[in-house]
Structure formats: structure tokens, C-alpha cells
Design a protein around this motif. Structure first.
Motif, PDB file in Angstrom:
ATOM      1  N   GLU A 216       1.210  -1.510  -0.155  1.00 20.92           N
ATOM      2  CA  GLU A 216       0.144   0.070   0.157  1.00 20.92           C
ATOM      3  C   GLU A 216       0.951   1.271   0.096  1.00 20.92           C
ATOM      4  OE1 GLU A 216      -2.655  -0.589   3.591  1.00 20.92           O
ATOM      5  OE2 GLU A 216      -3.896  -1.880   2.239  1.00 20.92           O
ATOM      6  N   HIS A 217       1.995   1.461  -0.051  1.00 22.68           N
ATOM      7  CA  HIS A 217       3.306   2.420   0.806  1.00 22.68           C
ATOM      8  C   HIS A 217       4.048   2.076  -0.751  1.00 22.68           C
ATOM      9  CE1 HIS A 217       1.120   2.482   4.715  1.00 22.68           C
ATOM     10  NE2 HIS A 217       0.709   3.391   4.530  1.00 22.68           N
TER      11      HIS A 217
ATOM     12  N   ALA B  51      11.342  -1.649   4.003  1.00 22.58           N
ATOM     13  CA  ALA B  51      10.548   0.105   5.131  1.00 22.58           C
ATOM     14  C   ALA B  51      11.704   0.269   6.124  1.00 22.58           C
ATOM     15  CB  ALA B  51       9.882  -0.156   5.661  1.00 22.58           C
ATOM     16  N   LEU B  52      12.480  -0.313   6.461  1.00 20.76           N
ATOM     17  CA  LEU B  52      13.601   0.283   7.090  1.00 20.76           C
ATOM     18  C   LEU B  52      14.827   0.936   6.428  1.00 20.76           C
ATOM     19  CD1 LEU B  52      14.191  -2.700   9.695  1.00 20.76           C
ATOM     20  CD2 LEU B  52      13.536  -0.160  10.393  1.00 20.76           C
TER      21      LEU B  52
ATOM     22  N   GLY C  19       8.470   3.971   4.040  1.00 14.31           N
ATOM     23  CA  GLY C  19       8.667   3.010   4.702  1.00 14.31           C
ATOM     24  C   GLY C  19       9.114   3.487   6.100  1.00 14.31           C
ATOM     25  N   ASP C  20       9.106   5.149   6.573  1.00 13.98           N
ATOM     26  CA  ASP C  20       8.471   5.686   8.173  1.00 13.98           C
ATOM     27  C   ASP C  20       6.991   4.680   8.642  1.00 13.98           C
ATOM     28  OD1 ASP C  20      10.570   5.948   8.439  1.00 13.98           O
ATOM     29  OD2 ASP C  20      10.109   7.876   7.334  1.00 13.98           O
ATOM     30  N   GLU C  21       5.938   5.541   7.407  1.00 17.57           N
ATOM     31  CA  GLU C  21       4.933   5.574   7.395  1.00 17.57           C
ATOM     32  C   GLU C  21       4.403   3.738   7.424  1.00 17.57           C
ATOM     33  OE1 GLU C  21       3.130   6.520   3.571  1.00 17.57           O
ATOM     34  OE2 GLU C  21       3.740   8.478   3.682  1.00 17.57           O
TER      35      GLU C  21
ATOM     36  N   THR D 299       5.464   2.577  11.150  1.00 15.66           N
ATOM     37  CA  THR D 299       4.340   3.364  12.359  1.00 15.66           C
ATOM     38  C   THR D 299       3.024   2.464  12.258  1.00 15.66           C
ATOM     39  OG1 THR D 299       5.727   5.304  11.862  1.00 15.66           O
ATOM     40  CG2 THR D 299       3.448   6.168  12.564  1.00 15.66           C
ATOM     41  N   GLU D 300       2.625   2.594  10.759  1.00 16.10           N
ATOM     42  CA  GLU D 300       1.463   2.034  11.276  1.00 16.10           C
ATOM     43  C   GLU D 300       1.367   0.432  11.563  1.00 16.10           C
ATOM     44  OE1 GLU D 300      -2.731   1.297  10.644  1.00 16.10           O
ATOM     45  OE2 GLU D 300      -1.729   2.731  10.173  1.00 16.10           O
ATOM     46  N   LEU D 301       2.661  -0.805  10.843  1.00 20.46           N
ATOM     47  CA  LEU D 301       2.555  -2.098  11.581  1.00 20.46           C
ATOM     48  C   LEU D 301       2.562  -1.753  13.720  1.00 20.46           C
ATOM     49  CD1 LEU D 301       2.720  -4.400  11.966  1.00 20.46           C
ATOM     50  CD2 LEU D 301       5.081  -4.126  11.273  1.00 20.46           C
TER      51      LEU D 301
END
Length: 121
Positions: A6-7, A21-22, A28-30, A33-35
């Protein structure tokens, strides 16, 4: 993996998606954060009832997210649950719940078999 997609982060496994993401500022920050928000929401309900001193995040996803994910989950839990347990990432690979259960069963069996106190009379 769906959250990462999705990102805009496409990876064949959840661990590779978190690794990507890292390495990916912004999207990746999004993802992280969502996880973390999702994990904290689930943990908050358990923490509110059980009130543990320690919560261990385990499994491939937690290990892939590492310290960064742990910090984000801890920050998200701040407003969700009054008890503030310590949050740690498990270093045990594989199935830590099964390993812990087996170790507990072996310790109990040893105690039962080799307990000399019950023979004193």
C-alpha cells in the motif's frame, strides 16, 4: 506485505518488506508507524487485563523490524494503556512460544522426577 505494498514497497516476504521499509525513508516510515500502531492496539488490550511487567515481541516480523519497531510500538502504547510494561524483541529464532513451553515442561519434569524433598519423611 499488504501494508508495505500500500505504501509502494513490494517484497516477496514480510521480513523483506520490513527490511525494505527500514531502508526507505518516507514510505518506509509510514509502514513502520502503521505496523507499530496496529501492534500497540492489540497489545494494549492484553496489557490492560494481564498487567505484565514485560512484553516480548517475537517472530520474524518483530526481529526484522528490530529496535526501531520496538521503539515505535512503545511510543504508540503510551496513550493506549495505563500499565507500562517493558518491551523487548526476542532473540530466539524459530518458534519461541514452543521453545519456551518445551523448556518449561522439561524443567517441571526434572523437578518432579528429581525432587528429593517429597521423599523425606
Amino acid at each position: 506485505m499488504e501494508l508495505a505494498r500500500e505504501h509502494g514497497i513490494d517484497a516477496p516476504t514480510a521480513t523483506k518488506a520490513l527490511a525494505a521499509a527500514l531502508r526507505t525513508p518516507g514510505p518506509g516510515d509510514e509502514v513502520l508507524t502503521e505496523l507499530a500502531r496496529r501492534l500497540a492496539t492489540g497489545l494494549a488490550s492484553v496489557v490492560a487485563v494481564v498487567d505484565p511487567e514485560l512484553v516480548v515481541l517475537s517472530g520474524e516480523v518483530a526481529q526484522a523490524g528490530g529496535e526501531r519497531l520496538r521503539q515505535l510500538v512503545e511510543a504508540e502504547m503510551t496513550g493506549l494503556a495505563l500499565p507500562r510494561p517493558q518491551l523487548r524483541i526476542s532473540e530466539i529464532e524459530g518458534d519461541p512460544i514452543l521453545i519456551g513451553a518445551l523448556r518449561t515442561a522439561v524443567a517441571d519434569a526434572r523437578q518432579t522426577v528429581f525432587d528429593t524433598a517429597r521423599f523425606d519423611a
